[in-house]
Design a protein around this motif. Structure first.
Motif, short mmCIF file in Angstrom:
data_model
loop_
_atom_site.label_atom_id
_atom_site.label_comp_id
_atom_site.label_asym_id
_atom_site.label_seq_id
_atom_site.Cartn_x
_atom_site.Cartn_y
_atom_site.Cartn_z
N LEU A 195 -56.20 -4.75 -16.59
CA LEU A 195 -54.90 -5.32 -16.23
C LEU A 195 -54.99 -6.84 -16.14
CD1 LEU A 195 -53.95 -2.81 -13.37
CD2 LEU A 195 -53.13 -2.80 -15.73
N THR A 196 -54.02 -7.51 -16.74
CA THR A 196 -53.96 -8.97 -16.69
C THR A 196 -52.87 -9.46 -15.74
OG1 THR A 196 -52.47 -9.00 -18.61
CG2 THR A 196 -54.84 -9.21 -19.03
N PHE A 197 -52.01 -8.57 -15.29
CA PHE A 197 -50.95 -8.96 -14.36
C PHE A 197 -50.48 -7.74 -13.57
CE2 PHE A 197 -48.60 -7.12 -17.75
CZ PHE A 197 -47.40 -6.69 -17.22
N ILE A 198 -49.92 -8.01 -12.41
CA ILE A 198 -49.26 -7.00 -11.60
C ILE A 198 -47.78 -7.35 -11.57
CG2 ILE A 198 -49.07 -5.94 -9.31
CD1 ILE A 198 -51.67 -5.30 -10.66
N PRO A 199 -46.90 -6.50 -12.04
CA PRO A 199 -45.48 -6.86 -12.10
C PRO A 199 -44.85 -6.99 -10.72
CG PRO A 199 -45.80 -4.55 -12.70
CD PRO A 199 -47.17 -5.15 -12.58
N ASP A 200 -43.77 -7.76 -10.65
CA ASP A 200 -43.04 -7.94 -9.40
C ASP A 200 -42.53 -6.61 -8.85
OD1 ASP A 200 -43.24 -10.70 -8.98
OD2 ASP A 200 -41.68 -11.09 -10.47
N ALA A 201 -42.40 -5.63 -9.74
CA ALA A 201 -41.86 -4.33 -9.33
C ALA A 201 -42.73 -3.63 -8.30
CB ALA A 201 -41.68 -3.43 -10.56
N ILE A 202 -43.93 -4.13 -8.05
CA ILE A 202 -44.79 -3.50 -7.05
C ILE A 202 -44.14 -3.55 -5.67
CG2 ILE A 202 -46.08 -5.59 -6.42
CD1 ILE A 202 -48.59 -3.80 -6.30
N SER A 203 -43.21 -4.48 -5.50
CA SER A 203 -42.52 -4.59 -4.21
C SER A 203 -41.70 -3.35 -3.88
CB SER A 203 -41.60 -5.81 -4.21
OG SER A 203 -40.60 -5.68 -5.22
N LYS A 204 -41.46 -2.50 -4.88
CA LYS A 204 -40.70 -1.27 -4.64
C LYS A 204 -41.51 -0.22 -3.89
CE LYS A 204 -37.93 -1.90 -8.85
NZ LYS A 204 -37.55 -1.32 -10.17
N LEU A 205 -42.84 -0.39 -3.86
CA LEU A 205 -43.70 0.59 -3.18
C LEU A 205 -43.77 0.25 -1.69
CD1 LEU A 205 -46.57 0.84 -5.82
CD2 LEU A 205 -44.42 2.12 -5.70
N LYS A 206 -42.67 0.40 -1.01
CA LYS A 206 -42.52 -0.05 0.38
C LYS A 206 -43.49 0.63 1.35
CE LYS A 206 -38.90 -2.65 -0.58
NZ LYS A 206 -38.99 -4.12 -0.54
N LYS A 207 -43.94 1.85 1.03
CA LYS A 207 -44.80 2.58 1.94
C LYS A 207 -46.28 2.36 1.69
CE LYS A 207 -41.46 6.32 2.76
NZ LYS A 207 -41.25 7.79 2.75
N LEU A 208 -46.59 1.56 0.69
CA LEU A 208 -47.99 1.37 0.29
C LEU A 208 -48.82 0.77 1.43
CD1 LEU A 208 -49.62 1.86 -2.29
CD2 LEU A 208 -49.34 -0.58 -2.83
N GLU A 209 -49.95 1.41 1.71
CA GLU A 209 -50.85 0.95 2.76
C GLU A 209 -52.18 0.45 2.22
OE1 GLU A 209 -51.38 3.90 5.76
OE2 GLU A 209 -49.23 4.17 6.11
N GLU A 210 -52.60 0.94 1.06
CA GLU A 210 -53.88 0.52 0.50
C GLU A 210 -53.73 0.29 -1.00
OE1 GLU A 210 -58.58 1.93 0.28
OE2 GLU A 210 -57.16 2.92 1.65
N LEU A 211 -54.12 -0.91 -1.45
CA LEU A 211 -54.02 -1.27 -2.86
C LEU A 211 -55.36 -1.83 -3.33
CD1 LEU A 211 -52.46 -1.82 -5.49
CD2 LEU A 211 -51.74 -4.01 -4.51
N ASP A 212 -55.92 -1.21 -4.35
CA ASP A 212 -57.18 -1.66 -4.92
C ASP A 212 -56.97 -2.01 -6.39
OD1 ASP A 212 -59.74 -2.09 -5.84
OD2 ASP A 212 -60.62 -0.34 -4.86
N VAL A 213 -57.02 -3.31 -6.70
CA VAL A 213 -56.90 -3.77 -8.08
C VAL A 213 -58.15 -4.57 -8.46
CG1 VAL A 213 -54.39 -3.76 -8.23
CG2 VAL A 213 -55.56 -5.77 -7.30
N SER A 214 -59.25 -4.24 -7.85
CA SER A 214 -60.50 -4.95 -8.12
C SER A 214 -61.00 -4.70 -9.53
CB SER A 214 -61.57 -4.52 -7.11
OG SER A 214 -61.83 -3.13 -7.21
N SER A 215 -61.84 -5.59 -10.01
CA SER A 215 -62.49 -5.47 -11.32
C SER A 215 -61.48 -5.30 -12.46
CB SER A 215 -63.48 -4.30 -11.31
OG SER A 215 -64.48 -4.50 -10.33
N ASN A 216 -60.51 -6.20 -12.49
CA ASN A 216 -59.58 -6.28 -13.60
C ASN A 216 -59.67 -7.70 -14.18
OD1 ASN A 216 -57.69 -3.79 -14.09
ND2 ASN A 216 -57.95 -3.88 -11.87
N SER A 217 -58.62 -8.15 -14.82
CA SER A 217 -58.60 -9.51 -15.40
C SER A 217 -57.40 -10.29 -14.88
CB SER A 217 -58.56 -9.43 -16.93
OG SER A 217 -59.67 -8.71 -17.43
N LEU A 218 -57.07 -10.08 -13.63
CA LEU A 218 -55.90 -10.73 -13.04
C LEU A 218 -56.14 -12.22 -12.85
CD1 LEU A 218 -55.09 -8.09 -10.27
CD2 LEU A 218 -54.07 -8.27 -12.54
N GLU A 219 -55.17 -13.03 -13.24
CA GLU A 219 -55.25 -14.47 -13.02
C GLU A 219 -54.34 -14.91 -11.89
OE1 GLU A 219 -54.61 -16.51 -16.67
OE2 GLU A 219 -56.42 -15.72 -17.63
N SER A 220 -53.46 -14.02 -11.46
CA SER A 220 -52.57 -14.33 -10.34
C SER A 220 -52.04 -13.04 -9.76
CB SER A 220 -51.40 -15.23 -10.79
OG SER A 220 -50.59 -14.54 -11.73
#
Length: 471
Positions: A195-220
């Motif tokens: 993954l190179t980006f996480i879309p703004d739409a992640i804000s829709k996951l209002k109940k999210l308690e744990e997010l792991d996006v480690s070991s990707n290619s995210l620049e922001s």
């Protein structure tokens, strides 16, 4: 004059990619609005399709558009239309045609502008449609080999409640829009993908308690991550992040944040004011030079790992983190030359690693760290205590510093007695006693708090220290 194509940023971007010698890139402001909406523009397949979608007449269209000059002011056009209407009502057709020529020209120029802007707008919308089609095609090709993503999407479409999703190590390059419809999600693991980006739409996951996006290619990370008010654990380690968004301070439920193994040069200035429930902060293996002052507001912090950075100084306010149990400031190499005396206010500290720095002395009040079990002072040019004492561990160092403190106090008391005798009365004794104690405290803070005396050999207050001003 050249027309500003910022109204058509996608067209401007594609034209520049197609022929950078002939077409200038969009302005920085246009790019900032463009890239979040079209994050896969760098994909060769998508760019090829976009380039092929531009009509062959685009060069002629742009030439005419640029030749028109500035578009008339809307007020001038409105006024011209009113004048034409008045003339038509009061004069004969022949006379009105002659009188209204100048006003008709203004209106006509505006209409031509409108006509060519519509052509460019149509091209912009067509490019947007082509982009969406190509992205869907990429998703479909990925879904053919990724049954887990397909299963997630089908579950979302059927209304099935899914609280935990693990898509780690699936070679994902992006996530379909439908993915963000899994609004009941509590745990999401996307680690080990492409993954190179996480879309703004992640804000829709209002109940999210744990997010792991480690070991990707995210620049922001998207600013919208600050809307995840229930997020407790965030793992972004092993990416290409150069900064964290200021909005992360709004994730007030966070208790664990791992941003290690990135390229961070700073932390958000307000991070401590928002993350007051944070208990674990891992920021090792970055390029951090300083801690923001607000870090001292993380009253619940128990674990702080900042080794392998470029830390130049520790703020005096670190002493306010009284719940801290583990502190690792090792391997800041030539940059970290001292720790402030206030580090001994961390009375719950169990583990402290200051190895691989340029520390010559630790605070004389070090004996106050009674709960300290593990201490590493290796690979420092230590003078106080000696390397031999430091190698014996926390208890030996604590005893040495306690003895040293006692000797310093005895020496100062002796000096006070001499001064009292010299002045020969009670008032003088009190005056000189107060003066010498003040000098003792000031001297210890100056010598130890920021790693050494002033370069010119004179005494300096803590507030005059280089590190103090930097922090």
């Amino acid at each position: 004059m050249d027309h500003d194509l910022d109204k058509f940023p996608l067209l401007s971007y594609v034209l520049h990619q197609h022929d950078s010698n002939l077409h200038a890139p969009p302005s920085m402001a246009a790019q900032e609005t463009l890239l979040p909406s079209f994050p896969l523009l760098s994909d060769p397949q998508i760019m090829s399709s976009l380039t092929q979608s531009i009509p062959t007449t685009i060069t002629q269209t742009l030439f005419v558009f640029n030749s028109l000059g500035s578009r008339p002011d809307p007020l001038a056009v409105s006024s011209a239309r009113s004048k034409i209407a008045q003339i038509m009502d009061s004069l004969s057709p022949e006379e009105s045609a002659k009188e209204s020529d100048i006003y008709t020209g203004v209106v006509r120029l505006d209409e031509v502008h409108d006509s060519y802007e519509k052509k460019l707008k149509d091209i912009e919308e067509e490019l947007s449609r082509v982009y969406a089609t190509e992205v869907e095609s990429l998703l479909r090709s990925g879904e053919e080999v990724n049954e887990e993503v397909v299963a997630v999407l089908k579950a979302a479409e059927s209304g099935e409640i899914n609280e935990r999703i693990d898509l780690s190590g699936q070679e994902l390059k992006l996530l379909p829009e439908a993915f963000w419809k899994v609004v009941g999600l509590v745990y999401l693991n996307l680690s080990g993908n492409d993954l190179t980006f996480i879309p703004d739409a992640i804000s829709k996951l209002k109940k999210l308690e744990e997010l792991d996006v480690s070991s990707n290619s995210l620049e922001s990370l998207p600013d919208s991550i600050g809307m995840l008010l229930n997020l407790r654990i965030l793992n972004v380690n092993g990416n290409n992040l150069t900064a964290l968004p200021e909005s992360i301070a709004h994730c007030r439920s966070l208790v664990e944040l791992d941003a290690s193994y990135n390229n961070l040069t700073t932390l958000p200035t307000n991070i401590g004011y928002g993350l007051q429930n944070l208990e674990r902060l891992s920021i090792q293996l970055n390029k951090l030079r300083y801690f923001p002052g607000s870090i001292s507001e993380m009253y619940n912090l128990k674990y702080l790992d900042a080794h392998m950075n470029e830390i130049h100084g520790i703020p005096n306010s670190i002493g306010r983190l009284t719940k801290l149990e583990v502190l690792n400031l090792s391997s800041n190499f030539n940059n970290l030359m001292g720790v402030p005396d206030t580090i001994t206010d961390l009375t719950n500290l169990r583990e402290l690693d200051l190895s691989n720095n340029q520390i010559q002395a630790i605070p004389d009040s070090f004996y106050r760290l009674r709960k300290l079990e593990k201490l590493n002072l290796d690979q420092n040019p230590l003078e106080i205590p000696s390397q031999e004492v430091a190698s014996q561990g926390a208890e030996a160092v604590r005893e040495f510093m306690k003895k040293r403190w006692g000797e310093l106090m005895a020496e100062q008391q002796q000096r006070i007695g001499v001064e009292a005798e010299r002045h020969g009365n009670e008032t003088g004794w009190v005056y000189w006693g107060t003066s010498m104690v003040t000098n003792l405290v000031s001297g210890v803070t100056q010598t130890i708090g920021f790693g050494g005396a002033s370069s010119d050999g004179g005494d300096k207050k803590p507030g005059d220290s280089y590190f103090y001003h930097q922090i």
